[in-house]
Design a protein around this motif. Structure first.
Motif, mmCIF file in Angstrom:
data_model
loop_
_atom_site.group_PDB
_atom_site.id
_atom_site.type_symbol
_atom_site.label_atom_id
_atom_site.label_comp_id
_atom_site.label_asym_id
_atom_site.label_seq_id
_atom_site.Cartn_x
_atom_site.Cartn_y
_atom_site.Cartn_z
ATOM 1 N N ALA A 83 -37.267 -12.495 -28.529
ATOM 2 C CA ALA A 83 -38.603 -12.134 -28.026
ATOM 3 C C ALA A 83 -38.665 -12.162 -26.498
ATOM 4 C CB ALA A 83 -39.642 -13.101 -28.613
ATOM 5 N N GLN A 84 -37.850 -12.992 -25.878
ATOM 6 C CA GLN A 84 -37.843 -13.103 -24.412
ATOM 7 C C GLN A 84 -37.087 -11.956 -23.737
ATOM 8 O OE1 GLN A 84 -36.783 -15.761 -26.453
ATOM 9 N NE2 GLN A 84 -38.871 -16.585 -26.441
ATOM 10 N N LYS A 85 -36.434 -11.124 -24.549
ATOM 11 C CA LYS A 85 -35.623 -9.998 -24.045
ATOM 12 C C LYS A 85 -34.536 -10.470 -23.079
ATOM 13 C CE LYS A 85 -39.024 -6.340 -24.755
ATOM 14 N NZ LYS A 85 -39.692 -5.157 -24.201
ATOM 15 N N SER A 86 -33.909 -11.598 -23.440
ATOM 16 C CA SER A 86 -32.851 -12.137 -22.586
ATOM 17 C C SER A 86 -31.462 -11.710 -23.045
ATOM 18 C CB SER A 86 -32.928 -13.673 -22.548
ATOM 19 O OG SER A 86 -32.809 -14.210 -23.852
ATOM 20 N N LEU A 87 -31.354 -11.094 -24.234
ATOM 21 C CA LEU A 87 -30.065 -10.581 -24.715
ATOM 22 C C LEU A 87 -30.278 -9.176 -25.277
ATOM 23 C CD1 LEU A 87 -27.086 -10.782 -25.298
ATOM 24 C CD2 LEU A 87 -27.589 -12.157 -27.326
ATOM 25 N N ALA A 88 -29.714 -8.192 -24.567
ATOM 26 C CA ALA A 88 -29.869 -6.782 -24.944
ATOM 27 C C ALA A 88 -28.557 -6.261 -25.510
ATOM 28 C CB ALA A 88 -30.278 -5.961 -23.728
ATOM 29 N N LEU A 89 -28.652 -5.386 -26.487
ATOM 30 C CA LEU A 89 -27.460 -4.839 -27.126
ATOM 31 C C LEU A 89 -27.591 -3.335 -27.308
ATOM 32 C CD1 LEU A 89 -24.783 -5.030 -28.842
ATOM 33 C CD2 LEU A 89 -26.244 -5.503 -30.817
ATOM 34 N N MET A 90 -26.512 -2.622 -26.957
ATOM 35 C CA MET A 90 -26.397 -1.226 -27.349
ATOM 36 C C MET A 90 -25.019 -1.048 -27.962
ATOM 37 S SD MET A 90 -27.523 1.719 -27.894
ATOM 38 C CE MET A 90 -29.117 1.769 -27.095
ATOM 39 N N SER A 91 -24.992 -0.568 -29.198
ATOM 40 C CA SER A 91 -23.738 -0.433 -29.932
ATOM 41 C C SER A 91 -23.545 0.993 -30.417
ATOM 42 C CB SER A 91 -23.721 -1.381 -31.137
ATOM 43 O OG SER A 91 -22.608 -1.113 -31.974
ATOM 44 N N ILE A 92 -22.316 1.425 -30.385
ATOM 45 C CA ILE A 92 -21.980 2.742 -30.922
ATOM 46 C C ILE A 92 -22.330 2.793 -32.412
ATOM 47 C CG2 ILE A 92 -19.582 2.502 -31.721
ATOM 48 C CD1 ILE A 92 -19.850 4.922 -29.086
ATOM 49 N N GLY A 93 -22.376 1.612 -33.055
ATOM 50 C CA GLY A 93 -22.739 1.521 -34.468
ATOM 51 C C GLY A 93 -24.165 1.982 -34.739
ATOM 52 N N PHE A 94 -25.048 1.882 -33.723
ATOM 53 C CA PHE A 94 -26.433 2.327 -33.907
ATOM 54 C C PHE A 94 -26.519 3.835 -34.091
ATOM 55 C CE2 PHE A 94 -27.973 -1.401 -31.045
ATOM 56 C CZ PHE A 94 -27.768 -2.289 -32.092
ATOM 57 N N LEU A 95 -25.493 4.538 -33.614
ATOM 58 C CA LEU A 95 -25.533 5.995 -33.636
ATOM 59 C C LEU A 95 -24.860 6.592 -34.867
ATOM 60 C CD1 LEU A 95 -24.696 6.683 -29.885
ATOM 61 C CD2 LEU A 95 -26.904 6.180 -30.930
ATOM 62 N N LEU A 96 -24.211 5.740 -35.672
ATOM 63 C CA LEU A 96 -23.542 6.233 -36.873
ATOM 64 C C LEU A 96 -24.559 6.428 -37.988
ATOM 65 C CD1 LEU A 96 -20.431 3.857 -36.902
ATOM 66 C CD2 LEU A 96 -20.604 6.152 -35.937
ATOM 67 N N GLU A 97 -24.431 7.523 -38.721
ATOM 68 C CA GLU A 97 -25.379 7.800 -39.792
ATOM 69 C C GLU A 97 -25.287 6.760 -40.906
ATOM 70 O OE1 GLU A 97 -25.264 11.769 -41.261
ATOM 71 O OE2 GLU A 97 -25.466 12.664 -39.276
ATOM 72 N N ASP A 98 -24.059 6.376 -41.258
ATOM 73 C CA ASP A 98 -23.851 5.382 -42.306
ATOM 74 C C ASP A 98 -22.866 4.340 -41.798
ATOM 75 O OD1 ASP A 98 -23.341 3.835 -44.482
ATOM 76 O OD2 ASP A 98 -22.877 5.468 -45.855
ATOM 77 N N PRO A 99 -23.328 3.113 -41.514
ATOM 78 C CA PRO A 99 -22.440 2.090 -40.961
ATOM 79 C C PRO A 99 -21.313 1.685 -41.901
ATOM 80 C CG PRO A 99 -24.560 1.146 -41.582
ATOM 81 C CD PRO A 99 -24.693 2.624 -41.714
ATOM 82 N N ASP A 100 -21.445 1.999 -43.199
ATOM 83 C CA ASP A 100 -20.399 1.631 -44.151
ATOM 84 C C ASP A 100 -19.305 2.691 -44.270
ATOM 85 O OD1 ASP A 100 -21.595 -0.795 -44.838
ATOM 86 O OD2 ASP A 100 -22.935 0.211 -46.241
#
Length: 271
Positions: A83-100
């Motif tokens: 909630a404090q926005k002290s750890l931000a993440l951007m992952s190539i996994g967010f862009l995959l249609e199916d993570p499995d």
């Protein structure tokens, strides 16, 4: 390679650190996650850029799943884990249609182009430290990450992750050569899976060899940042997406990770 610290999405990021490993399976993503958490507990605003094309696992480790990624005028908005926005993440996994599904990237040009866009187009805002989790090995992908970062920001250096065995330390030698050829400062070497912590008595046994990372650091004139044991409590925390550092603050494994994080902070603040 020209560096530009003035504009772009990294303008408000203080320090950029790459996490490298010579081979897969040495716990690079785990240590990236735990270092980020340790830095956050030290009061820093931290970001993780997960560009491990073959296995983007950090979203699961931080229990963020596959959120919907939003865009603003300056690019993709990272996902905040607190909630404090002290750890931000951007992952190539967010862009995959199916993570499995298996990740199959056809053609080096497509991979390099995607990485270039991915590195440039995340709106990080203010960060003290951005950790970049790279694919294992040395390849065009690493050059793409480094070149695109350097267009926007000074890269402080790289942390190299190895396990104690000779085969792993041999692979890290290639990473050292890569760093020297590209002018990337080696901030230090970490020996992961250095012993096994018994979950019952907390005794640490060397089920592999020990000291390969420290010896490699001596041979190459690199800083030895420390060793992290194979700890079932850490493994369980990672699997369940829990904050190990908050859950087990008195463990020797926490001390090891925290010490590495503090040494890293000192190193990048006093280059």
């Amino acid at each position: 390679m020209e560096e530009n610290n003035e504009g772009g999405n990294l303008a408000q990021v203080q320090h950029v650190v790459l996490i490298l490993s010579g081979k897969g399976g040495v716990g690079k993503s785990t240590l990236t996650t735990e270092l980020a958490l340790a830095l956050r507990h030290a009061g820093k605003k931290v970001g993780i850029l997960d560009v491990d094309l073959c296995g983007p696992s950090i979203p699961r480790m931080l229990s963020v799943g596959k959120p919907e990624v939003h865009q603003c005028d300056s690019g993709w908005v990272p996902v905040y884990t607190d909630a404090q926005k002290s750890l931000a993440l951007m992952s190539i996994g967010f862009l995959l249609e199916d993570p499995d599904e298996a990740v199959v990237w056809r053609g080096p040009k497509k991979r390099v182009s995607l990485i270039g866009q991915f590195v440039s187009d995340v709106a990080w805002g203010e960060l003290d430290v951005l950790l970049v989790d790279t694919p294992p090995g040395t390849s065009d992908e690493h050059l793409a990450v480094l070149e695109n970062l350097k267009k926007q920001h000074k890269v402080d250096g790289a942390i190299l992750i190895t396990t104690p065995q000779a085969v792993s330390t041999g692979d890290v030698r290639r990473e050292i050569t890569f760093c020297k050829k590209t002018g990337l400062r080696i901030l230090g070497i970490v020996e992961n899976m250095s012993g096994f912590v018994c979950p019952h008595c907390s005794e640490c046994s060397n089920i592999f060899s020990k000291g390969g990372g420290e010896e490699l650091a001596k041979l190459t004139g690199s800083v030895y940042l420390g060793s992290v044991p194979l700890d079932p409590l850490l493994t369980t925390s990672i699997e369940e997406g829990k904050d190990f550092i908050q859950t087990f603050p008195d463990s020797a494994t926490f001390s090891a990770i925290n010490s590495i994080a503090q040494t890293l902070l000192t190193s990048i603040q006093n280059p």
